[in-house]
Design a protein around this motif. Structure first.
Motif, PDB file in Angstrom:
ATOM      1  N   THR A  88       0.918  -0.811  -0.290  1.00 20.66           N
ATOM      2  CA  THR A  88       0.017  -0.196   0.074  1.00 20.66           C
ATOM      3  C   THR A  88       1.559   0.996   0.143  1.00 20.66           C
ATOM      4  O   THR A  88       0.654   2.131  -0.739  1.00 20.66           O
ATOM      5  N   ASN A  89       1.850   1.189   0.483  1.00 23.43           N
ATOM      6  CA  ASN A  89       2.908   1.840   0.739  1.00 23.43           C
ATOM      7  C   ASN A  89       4.583   2.510  -0.087  1.00 23.43           C
ATOM      8  O   ASN A  89       4.778   4.177  -0.686  1.00 23.43           O
ATOM      9  N   GLN A  90       4.128   1.491  -0.700  1.00 23.54           N
ATOM     10  CA  GLN A  90       5.355   1.280  -1.820  1.00 23.54           C
ATOM     11  C   GLN A  90       5.277   1.870  -3.370  1.00 23.54           C
ATOM     12  O   GLN A  90       4.201   1.124  -3.363  1.00 23.54           O
ATOM     13  N   ILE A  91       6.016   2.236  -4.182  1.00 30.20           N
ATOM     14  CA  ILE A  91       6.467   2.264  -5.449  1.00 30.20           C
ATOM     15  C   ILE A  91       7.606   0.737  -5.782  1.00 30.20           C
ATOM     16  O   ILE A  91       8.589   1.171  -5.448  1.00 30.20           O
ATOM     17  N   PHE A  92       7.244   0.288  -7.147  1.00 35.10           N
ATOM     18  CA  PHE A  92       8.289  -0.930  -7.538  1.00 35.10           C
ATOM     19  C   PHE A  92       8.947  -0.159  -8.872  1.00 35.10           C
ATOM     20  O   PHE A  92       7.693  -0.713  -9.384  1.00 35.10           O
ATOM     21  N   VAL A  93       9.293  -0.065  -9.262  1.00 38.35           N
ATOM     22  CA  VAL A  93      10.140   0.706 -10.168  1.00 38.35           C
ATOM     23  C   VAL A  93      11.471  -0.163 -10.995  1.00 38.35           C
ATOM     24  O   VAL A  93      12.346  -0.611  -9.673  1.00 38.35           O
ATOM     25  N   SER A  94      11.220  -0.607 -11.866  1.00 37.54           N
ATOM     26  CA  SER A  94      11.451  -1.805 -12.801  1.00 37.54           C
ATOM     27  C   SER A  94      12.179  -0.661 -13.801  1.00 37.54           C
ATOM     28  O   SER A  94      11.953  -0.753 -15.003  1.00 37.54           O
ATOM     29  N   ILE A  95      13.926  -1.211 -14.137  1.00 38.98           N
ATOM     30  CA  ILE A  95      14.163  -0.712 -15.345  1.00 38.98           C
ATOM     31  C   ILE A  95      14.938  -2.089 -15.956  1.00 38.98           C
ATOM     32  O   ILE A  95      15.980  -1.477 -16.389  1.00 38.98           O
ATOM     33  N   VAL A  96      14.595  -3.203 -15.438  1.00 37.87           N
ATOM     34  CA  VAL A  96      15.744  -3.469 -16.154  1.00 37.87           C
ATOM     35  C   VAL A  96      14.388  -4.496 -17.690  1.00 37.87           C
ATOM     36  O   VAL A  96      13.179  -3.978 -17.759  1.00 37.87           O
ATOM     37  N   SER A  97      14.968  -4.191 -18.749  1.00 38.32           N
ATOM     38  CA  SER A  97      14.847  -4.154 -19.816  1.00 38.32           C
ATOM     39  C   SER A  97      14.306  -5.710 -20.187  1.00 38.32           C
ATOM     40  O   SER A  97      15.044  -6.634 -19.713  1.00 38.32           O
ATOM     41  N   GLY A  98      12.524  -5.727 -20.625  1.00 30.09           N
ATOM     42  CA  GLY A  98      12.063  -7.345 -21.410  1.00 30.09           C
ATOM     43  C   GLY A  98      11.741  -7.655 -20.143  1.00 30.09           C
ATOM     44  O   GLY A  98      11.077  -8.876 -20.428  1.00 30.09           O
ATOM     45  N   VAL A  99      11.159  -6.839 -18.903  1.00 27.09           N
ATOM     46  CA  VAL A  99      10.784  -7.393 -17.745  1.00 27.09           C
ATOM     47  C   VAL A  99       9.134  -6.506 -18.164  1.00 27.09           C
ATOM     48  O   VAL A  99       9.145  -5.496 -17.613  1.00 27.09           O
ATOM     49  N   SER A 100       7.865  -7.655 -17.659  1.00 31.34           N
ATOM     50  CA  SER A 100       6.438  -6.120 -18.664  1.00 31.34           C
ATOM     51  C   SER A 100       6.351  -6.134 -16.821  1.00 31.34           C
ATOM     52  O   SER A 100       6.912  -6.699 -15.783  1.00 31.34           O
ATOM     53  N   CYS A 101       5.499  -4.872 -16.707  1.00 26.43           N
ATOM     54  CA  CYS A 101       4.036  -4.588 -15.817  1.00 26.43           C
ATOM     55  C   CYS A 101       3.782  -6.361 -14.751  1.00 26.43           C
ATOM     56  O   CYS A 101       3.874  -6.453 -13.446  1.00 26.43           O
ATOM     57  N   ALA A 102       3.210  -6.778 -15.960  1.00 25.15           N
ATOM     58  CA  ALA A 102       2.563  -8.336 -15.462  1.00 25.15           C
ATOM     59  C   ALA A 102       4.073  -8.916 -15.406  1.00 25.15           C
ATOM     60  O   ALA A 102       3.334  -9.995 -14.073  1.00 25.15           O
ATOM     61  N   ASP A 103       4.922  -9.479 -15.800  1.00 27.72           N
ATOM     62  CA  ASP A 103       6.159 -10.451 -15.388  1.00 27.72           C
ATOM     63  C   ASP A 103       6.141  -9.588 -13.497  1.00 27.72           C
ATOM     64  O   ASP A 103       6.817 -10.516 -12.614  1.00 27.72           O
TER      65      ASP A 103
END
Ligand code: NDP
Ligand code: A1CAB
Length: 268
Positions: A88-103
């Protein structure tokens, strides 16, 4: 100030950390950096960053968690931190190439706020071109992440299906332009300059070209037309480059990078 944890402090993770401190988005003490080889973060520790090799502890209490590890390394880390995250409090940012939000949500949970971001290494000096996308973030969360990346360069919010294209054009792209500058300086040496002068001239000329477009919103070809005098030396050089496939090589390289960027996570 936001608390930021960067999981995976290699080339891009450290560039991001340096940029965030330089832009005063965060103090070094508000940024936690992780990697397995903690000794490699001794310099960052001495500069006031919090460093750790314990991802589970490092994510706790962070407002924004950034995943900056290789695609092949990500799944293990997502499984590791999933039990301790605060959805509820955290935002997860991925800068990993080829990894979708669904993944990402498949491992972190469907209700985790996930945002993909694709910066480049100029982020260390506040000059990144960063594309961001999400399929579930609220406007506020997206704005928070947009603000973070705007503090270290320009941001465009895009549809997620264009993230691999953004990877090729912007993240890989900085390497393509760097190689073009190196090639120009090598040409400069052949025509008479010492290497350090040739490089300085090539760098400033490239910067001038980019700034010209940024400041005037002009189209590159319009600016090229102003340089190419009839029967002149510029058009002769430019056409020679095109006969040797200059534009075609650039376009093909970008397309191949985009194809490759999409597959790195599921290839394993
Ligand atoms: N380099 C670039 O310009 C860009 C890269 N990216 C993406 O960013 C990601 C990282 O790329 P890049 O920085 O080049 O790669 P690096 O290999 O330089 O960095 C990855 C880092 O992750 C650390 N790491 C690996 N496993 C773990 C783990 N289990 N826990 C914590 N840290 C770990 C590694 O350190 P250690 O081995 O000590 O754990 C290493 O420092 C990739 O997914 C890439 O696609 C995106 C945009 C630009
Ligand atoms: O080369 C790579 O795979 C990473 C992703 C974009 C830039 N570097």
């Amino acid at each position: 100030m936001k608390k930021v944890t960067i999981i995976g402090s290699g080339n891009i993770g450290l560039s991001l950390a340096k940029g965030l401190v330089k832009s005063e988005f965060a103090h070094a003490a508000d940024i936690t950096l992780t990697r397995r080889n903690l000794n490699a973060l001794a310099e960052e520790a001495s500069r006031g960053f919090s460093v750790s090799n314990d991802n589970k502890t490092a994510v706790q209490g962070a407002d924004i968690v950034v995943f900056a590890i290789l695609p092949q390394q990500l799944k293990k880390v997502l499984l590791e931190v999933a039990p301790v995250i605060e959805k509820t409090n955290q935002i997860f940012v991925s800068i990993v190439s080829g990894v979708s939000c669904a993944d990402l949500k498949a491992e972190l949970g469907e209700d985790a706020t996930v945002i993909r971001a694709m910066p480049n290494t100029a982020i260390a000096i506040g000059q990144s071109m960063t594309c961001i996308a999400s399929d579930n973030a609220s406007d506020d969360s997206l704005k928070e992440v947009e603000n973070m990346f705007e503090s270290v360069g320009s941001v465009v919010v895009i549809n997620e299906d264009l993230m691999t294209s953004a990877t090729a054009l912007c993240a890989c792209g900085i390497a393509f332009f760097l190689r073009a500058i190196r090639a120009a300086s090598q040409g400069g040496v052949e025509i008479g300059f010492h290497a350090h002068d040739a490089l300085k001239m090539a760098v400033q000329t490239a910067k001038g070209a980019a700034d010209l477009l940024l400041h005037t919103n002009a189209h590159p070809e319009g600016e090229i037309d102003k340089v190419t005098s009839p029967k002149g030396c510029t058009i002769a050089g430019l056409n020679e480059m095109e006969h040797n496939g200059f534009s075609s090589a650039f376009i093909k390289g970008i397309k191949l990078s985009a194809d490759k960027a999409g597959g790195l996570y599921h290839e394993g």
